[in-house]
Structures are given as C-alpha cells and as structure tokens.
Design an enzyme around this catalytic site. Structure first.
Site, PDB file in Angstrom:
ATOM      1  N   ASP A   1     -63.078  34.832 -72.524  1.00  0.00           N
ATOM      2  CA  ASP A   1     -64.075  35.206 -71.566  1.00  0.00           C
ATOM      3  C   ASP A   1     -64.782  34.112 -70.664  1.00  0.00           C
ATOM      4  O   ASP A   1     -64.624  34.751 -69.010  1.00  0.00           O
ATOM      5  CB  ASP A   1     -64.177  36.275 -72.843  1.00  0.00           C
ATOM      6  CG  ASP A   1     -65.275  36.657 -70.983  1.00  0.00           C
ATOM      7  OD1 ASP A   1     -64.822  37.600 -70.301  1.00  0.00           O
ATOM      8  OD2 ASP A   1     -66.829  37.879 -71.895  1.00  0.00           O
TER       9      ASP A   1
ATOM     10  N   GLU B   1     -68.753  47.629 -72.393  1.00  0.00           N
ATOM     11  CA  GLU B   1     -69.830  47.217 -71.870  1.00  0.00           C
ATOM     12  C   GLU B   1     -69.766  47.809 -70.410  1.00  0.00           C
ATOM     13  O   GLU B   1     -70.739  48.685 -69.844  1.00  0.00           O
ATOM     14  CB  GLU B   1     -69.587  45.830 -71.276  1.00  0.00           C
ATOM     15  CG  GLU B   1     -71.735  45.021 -71.733  1.00  0.00           C
ATOM     16  CD  GLU B   1     -70.699  43.437 -72.048  1.00  0.00           C
ATOM     17  OE1 GLU B   1     -70.890  43.014 -72.457  1.00  0.00           O
ATOM     18  OE2 GLU B   1     -71.398  42.722 -71.102  1.00  0.00           O
ATOM     19  N   ASP B   2     -68.286  48.176 -70.108  1.00  0.00           N
ATOM     20  CA  ASP B   2     -68.406  48.909 -68.351  1.00  0.00           C
ATOM     21  C   ASP B   2     -68.080  49.408 -68.303  1.00  0.00           C
ATOM     22  O   ASP B   2     -67.500  50.547 -66.742  1.00  0.00           O
ATOM     23  CB  ASP B   2     -67.726  47.445 -67.484  1.00  0.00           C
ATOM     24  CG  ASP B   2     -68.343  46.047 -67.583  1.00  0.00           C
ATOM     25  OD1 ASP B   2     -69.650  46.035 -68.324  1.00  0.00           O
ATOM     26  OD2 ASP B   2     -67.461  45.081 -67.463  1.00  0.00           O
TER      27      ASP B   2
HETATM   28 MN    MN Z   1     -65.116  39.587 -70.076  1.00  0.00          MN
END
Ligand code: MN
Length: 724
Positions: free
Chosen positions: A137, A73-74
């Site tokens: 998370d 995602e990042d």
């Molecule tokens: Mn996370």
C-alpha cells in the site's frame, strides 16, 4: 482491471481466482465515483497494491484483503460486512491495515499516528501478512506521491523513511526497502536527490563501459572453473544508500568507491568461494572491505560474499558473490520461500529471525503505556544497523550498532548478564558501558558473588531484550524476597496456633488452596502472603481443617484395614450430608466428589478408597477408574439428592465472535442455572473460541437440557460435558 484479472487467473486455482474476482467487483462497486489525487479512478490503487502482492507470490487471502484494504476507511462498509461477505480471516487482515479514525478528540496528530503504528505492529505480530499489505500500500502511495500537496509529501516521506522502509529491510524484502528509500529521499531531500541523480546519469556511460570490461575479464577467468549457468551483472546502487554513505562518512561523490558494483550469481556455495579466489587473484582486495555473509548471515538472513578490489588503473569496485538461492532471499526476503497456498501457517510456524524479533518487541510493547514512546523504540529497533562481535570461543553474535558490553552479556544468556562484573574487549579490560565495534572479541567476566544487575544498566543498554531482562530481574528479586517472607509468616502464625507448619503444609492440601485462590504456583502463594495480598489466616484455617480431617481419616482407615465392619456383619449406610451419596461403611465427611469427572446426581457412580484422602466418588465410566485396583473400588449410590447441588463443567466450542460469551451465559441463566465459573480462550491459529462454564445443577436432565439449548445458538460448533 482486465489485465489484473487475467494475471490472477494464470496464477491462482479456480476457487481462489473466483474469490479474487468477487473482491475486485466488490471494491470496484464500493469505490465507484471516488477519484485519487491523480484524477484516476480510485480502484487503480487497490488493484496496484494487489498486483504488487501477487508479484510477491502471496496467498489469495492476502490479495483479496489488499483489494479491500481501503473500503472500511473510505466507504460506508463496516468490518462486520466484510466479515459476512469474505469471512473472518480476510476481515482480520483488512482491519489490521485500517487506520483508527476516531481515537479521541483530545489526542494530537502525533499521538494518533503513534497509536496507528502501534496498532499496525500488534496486527502484524499476530499475522505478518498485514505488514506485507501495508508495505505494498505504502509503495504504491509513494509511487504516486507527486499528486499530493508538498506538506503531505514531506510528511508521508518522513514516515516512510522512519518506519516502513526499515520494516521492509527487517523482513528482508530489499527491493521494496530500496524503492521506498529512494522515493522518500526524492521528496525529503529534493535538491540532493536531483543533484545525485544527475551526476549518476552523467557518469552512467562511463560506469557501464567499466563494468563491461571487468565483467568480461572475470568471465574469461571463471568460465572453466565454475559450474555453467552462472551470471555476472552490473548492479545499480540505489541513490539513498550513496547519499547515506556520503553523509555518514562525510565523503564527496567522487570518494564513494563502490559506485561501480558487480554481482556474480553462481550455482552453489563452493562456486562462491572459487569465484572469490579468482577475484582476489585478478585484482588487489582493499583491506577491511571483505565480508563473508555466507558464513555469518545478516539477521534478515541475507547471505553473500562482499569484497572491494582495486585494478591496475586505480579504479575501485565492489563485487558481490552469491548463489541463485541467496539472490532470491536477498530480494524477496521472507516472501522468497512463500508458496501462495501456505497462507498464515507459513509465517506463524517459522522460527525465522525475520519475524521472531517481533516477540521481543511485543514484550517491550506490553511494558510501555505511551504510544509515542513505543513507536520511538520500534523505530530505533528496526533501523539500527547491525554489528558482529565474537565470543572468545569464536561464536558470532549480531547486535545493533551502539550496543555495549552489557547488551552482549545479556545476548549470550540472561545469567551471564545478571552475574556480569566486568568485560574485556580484544583482551583489554574495559568499562561495561563501552560501545562495541564490528569484529570485537568480547569476553564477559562473571562472578557468583555478583548481586545482580544495577539499575543504571538500563541507561547503558540499547537492545530492548537486555532492558527487558534487567527489568525482569528486579521484578523477580522482589518476588523472591516476598516468597521467603510469606513462608516465614505462615510458619510463625502456625506455631502461634499450636501447629507445626511442616505437618500441616501437605502438598495436596496446598494444591487445593492454590487452585481455590487462582495462584499459579506455591511460590506465588507465598509471595502473595509476603506482600500482604493474602492473609496468613486465609491459608492456615484451610490447612488446619485438612489436617484435622486427615487425622480422623487415618483412624477410619485403620479400622477398615482391620475389617471391623465385616466382622460385625453390618453394612451401615450413611448419608453424605453435602453430596447426598451413600457408601457402605463410610462416614460422610470422608466422601468427596472427584474433580476429574464431576459426577452429578443421576450419573452411575462408584467410590474409590484413596490413600489418606477418604473416598472419592467418580462416575462409573470415568477413565481414571479403568485401571485401578478392584479392592479399592466400592459401590455407591445417590440418596436424597433433590436438594443437593453439584457443579458440572460444560465445554463450548464456537466461532470467535463478539458477544458470544454473554449470549451463552444468558441462556444458562434463563434455564435458572447458576454459573460458578467461566473461562474463555481462543484456540491457537484459529478462530475458534473455547468457553468452559462451571454450572450448578441438580439433575442430569438439567444438564442435557442446557447442552441442547446452548447448541442451538448461532455460531456454536460443539457443546459437551467436560470430564477433565
Ligand atoms: Mn491504501
């Protein structure tokens, strides 16, 4: 990072530890330079998530995936890269928790979120470890939520309270559920949270004094009765549960009487009931407040005895009694018996109710197209509190609150639901739509005359499984009508053509037709004719053809039994026009290639005289030919087979990677082989794809060549000719 690695080293074996260290380094490298809203280095986040999972005793794959959970995602890392560096298992876990970022520009924020939750649900029902990573998370994100702007705080908190906390409850990890709820409340209902928190703090000393007094008194009474090693402790109630009680029961803080709560943890179940007896002899139990979750565990397997009592000063307090084992399950839920080595197997082999509810939801999921609607159903399903009702025989059933008599009927059995005509609750006749209360005794009245459920029932049921069963009844009912109709159509049309359907509908012939058109069963075939998906002629022409051949065959067999050909001393060799097979004394249309071993030219073959189906040609080494009567076997040989084409089956096992099917097919095509069928599936609990091809070939050499070429493709594990 150093502290984390040292902890992991103490828990996992060397191989697992090295893999974890590699993942830490990788995540560190990839997130380098990124900061969290708190200003900390980003790596703190994946490390904290992994740390929570280590505390839950999770396997190394889960810990590694959690370290990598944000890199797709990042950062610029792709799923393929994760797969090549860490393997397919880790990649699947990481992909399961990765949000879809580009779904479609047209979608609203709400639709995107719903789509992500649906995706998460699918990933976690395939592997529950995805949910554990997601919960860890979310827990860390909620713990550090104060660094985000207020709108984001409210949004995250709402989502957490709506779906993640209930999910944690469903799999029984109560400490995560409680912490998520309290953190959400802190941001969603700021004022209330602050006020409650302050009041609890003010009275903390008083509470502690009282708790100690009660604990001492109880200890004195039980120490000679109960197995040594037990524990008595005060139990802090989490703020959100107090808040919920005040809201739903419309009570003041002062009216909540189980703010003072004790827990007694003992060695075995017998001790639990001994302690209960002592508690009830020391203090007066409040009627209706005793719950035996040992005899009737909660759906998430929670077990405990709960009772609320009142002392001579009018002080009320709740006491929970359970064994150490039950205490562990109460806190860690599904992770309680997890050993870190067991990996995926642990969850997928269990018939645990904490996981099996997902199967019901999966069915609902497949019927609901709209993601927002599905997520609403999911949220409702996971957050409903449960009630217990009894059958007249005393069996206990748990149902979500709001369930009606119909939910109960379907809970007992689909047939009880389908034939339900009325219901009695606590011996009184009630409307079917009556909502059941905890402890109700429910009797369902059924009748064989019942025509089945009503469509209105869909509106008065709350359980997704009752809804699914009602829907499937209607689907099946229409199907039953079509089956009847299809059969009648075939009978009528056969008569029209001058045949009796009973004569031509031999089960063996029907089976050939069913296979040919890919029906699942004979009922499916009739249903298809009934609703017009298949024409009567498609079926009748084939059946009549079989019938004619069988008539000819009976004549031939009659001749064979008389030994006609031997008497004449002649052995005629007749060539099979289609198969190119020679069998002494047989006319070609009686010869068929067997489907069990699919002989191709070049194979050594033998003929086998069947009862009523002519001569079947098998490969000489076909296992089916091993134990047959010798007199039914006869020599056979290939003749003139250059221009004949045969279908051989190839079975390929390979890694389950994208594009493999296309690659295999293109190799076959490049060998100029015609593919007549293809079928691919993934082996259960594995990453192995099994692909079968039906390939038209002329010689065994072609087959051998194909096997060689296919074996050379990357990822292919095994190729062989399928004899089944
Ligand atoms: Mn996370």
């Amino acid at each position: 990072m150093q502290k984390f690695l040292e902890k992991a080293k103490g828990i996992y074996n060397e191989g697992d530890y090295l893999a974890i260290r590699y993942a830490v380094d990788f995540a560190y490298e990839k997130h380098k330079g990124q900061k969290r809203a708190s200003g900390e280095d980003y790596i703190i986040h994946p490390l904290s998530v992994a740390d929570i999972l280590i505390d839950l005793n999770m396997d190394s794959d889960t810990v590694i995936a959690s370290l990598l959970h944000d890199v797709i995602e990042d950062t610029d890392i792709s799923e393929e890269e994760i797969k090549s560096k860490f393997g397919a298992k880790i990649e699947q876990l990481v992909a399961g928790v990765t949000k879809l970022t580009r779904i479609s520009v047209k979608e609203t924020e709400e639709e995107k979120e719903a789509e992500n939750i649906r995706r998460l649900f699918l990933a976690m029902s395939a592997d529950i470890r995805v949910l554990l990573i997601k919960l860890a998370d979310r827990l860390h994100n909620m713990r550090t939520l104060n660094f985000l702007p207020p709108e984001k705080q409210a949004k995250k908190a709402k989502e957490t309270l709506g779906i993640y906390a209930p999910l944690a409850g469903r799999i029984g990890i109560s400490w995560i559920k409680c912490e998520l709820e309290d953190l959400s409340m802190k941001y969603l209902y700021k004022e209330d949270f602050k006020e409650l928190n302050e009041r609890l703090a003010q009275e903390r000393i008083n509470r502690m004094v009282l708790v100690n007094r009660i604990a001492d008194k109880l200890d004195l009474e039980i120490k000679d009765v109960v197995t040594p090693g037990y524990e008595i402790k005060g139990r802090p109630k989490h703020i959100y549960s107090i808040y919920l009680k005040m809201k739903t029961q419309d009570k003041d803080f002062d009216q909540i009487h189980d703010l003072i709560a004790l827990r007694v943890i003992v060695k075995d179940i017998r001790d639990c009931y001994s302690v209960l007896g002592i508690v009830h002899s020391l203090w007066k139990p409040i009627p209706g407040r005793f719950k035996d979750y040992i005899a009737v565990p909660k759906p998430n397997m929670y077990q405990s005895l709960h009772t609320t009592v009142i002392n001579e000063f009018g002080e009320k307090f709740e006491i929970q009694i359970r064994t150490f084992e039950m205490d562990k399950v109460a806190e860690y839920g599904i992770a309680a018996h997890w050993k870190y080595k067991e990996g995926k197997d642990f969850f997928n082999k269990t018939s645990d109710a904490r996981v099996s509810w997902m199967k019901d939801m999966l069915e609902v999921q497949s019927q609901v197209e709209d993601s927002i609607e599905f997520v609403d159903t999911l949220k409702r399903d996971v957050s409903l509190t449960e009630i217990y009702v009894f059958s007249p025989k005393g069996n206990v059933f748990n149902l979500p609150q709001g369930s009606t008599c119909i939910d109960f009927a379907y809970r007992v059995h689909s047939e009880v639901g389908n034939r339900c005509v009325g219901a009695k609750v606590n011996k009184k006749i009630v409307p079917l739509s009556t909502q059941l209360q905890n402890g109700d005794v429910v009797e369902i009245l059924t009748s064989n005359q019942s025509k089945g459920p009503s469509r209105d029932w869909l509106k008065i049921t709350v359980t997704s499984s009752a809804k699914a069963k009602i829907k499937s009844f209607f689907k099946k009912q229409t199907k039953d009508e079509n089956i009847k109709l299809g059969r009648e159509m075939l009978e009528r049309e056969a008569r029209h053509k001058g045949y009796n359907y009973a004569d031509i509908s031999n089960p063996n012939w029907l089976k050939v037709i069913i296979d040919r058109y890919n029906f699942n069963s004979i009922e499916d075939m009739y249903a298809s004719v009934g609703y017009g998906g298949t024409s009567t002629n498609q079926i009748l022409f084939k059946l009549i053809d079989f019938y004619k051949k069988s008539q000819a065959l009976s004549q031939a067999e009659a001749l064979l039994e008389k030994g006609v050909s031997d008497q004449h001393g002649q052995k005629t060799r007749i060539q099979h026009k289609h198969s190119g097979i020679l069998i002494d004394g047989y006319d070609d249309f009686l010869i068929k290639l067997s489907h069990c071993c699919n002989p191709v030219p070049g194979d050594k073959i033998i003929g086998y005289i069947t009862r009523g189906r002519g001569v079947m040609v098998h490969r000489e080494n076909c296992p089916n030919m091993r134990n047959v009567e010798a007199e039914r076997k006869m020599p056979a040989a290939w003749s003139n087979w250059d221009d004949s084409v045969y279908t051989a089956k190839l079975r390929v096992e390979s890694d389950n990677r994208k594009g493999i099917l296309g690659q295999l097919a293109s190799v076959l095509t490049s060998l100029k082989l015609n593919i007549v069928s293809a079928n691919a599936r993934v082996l259960k609990n594995s990453d192995i794809a099994v692909i079968s091809f039906g390939v038209e070939i002329r010689k065994t050499e072609e087959l051998e060549n194909a096997i060689k070429k296919l074996s050379q493709i990357e990822g292919v594990l095994d190729v062989h000719r399928d004899n089944r």
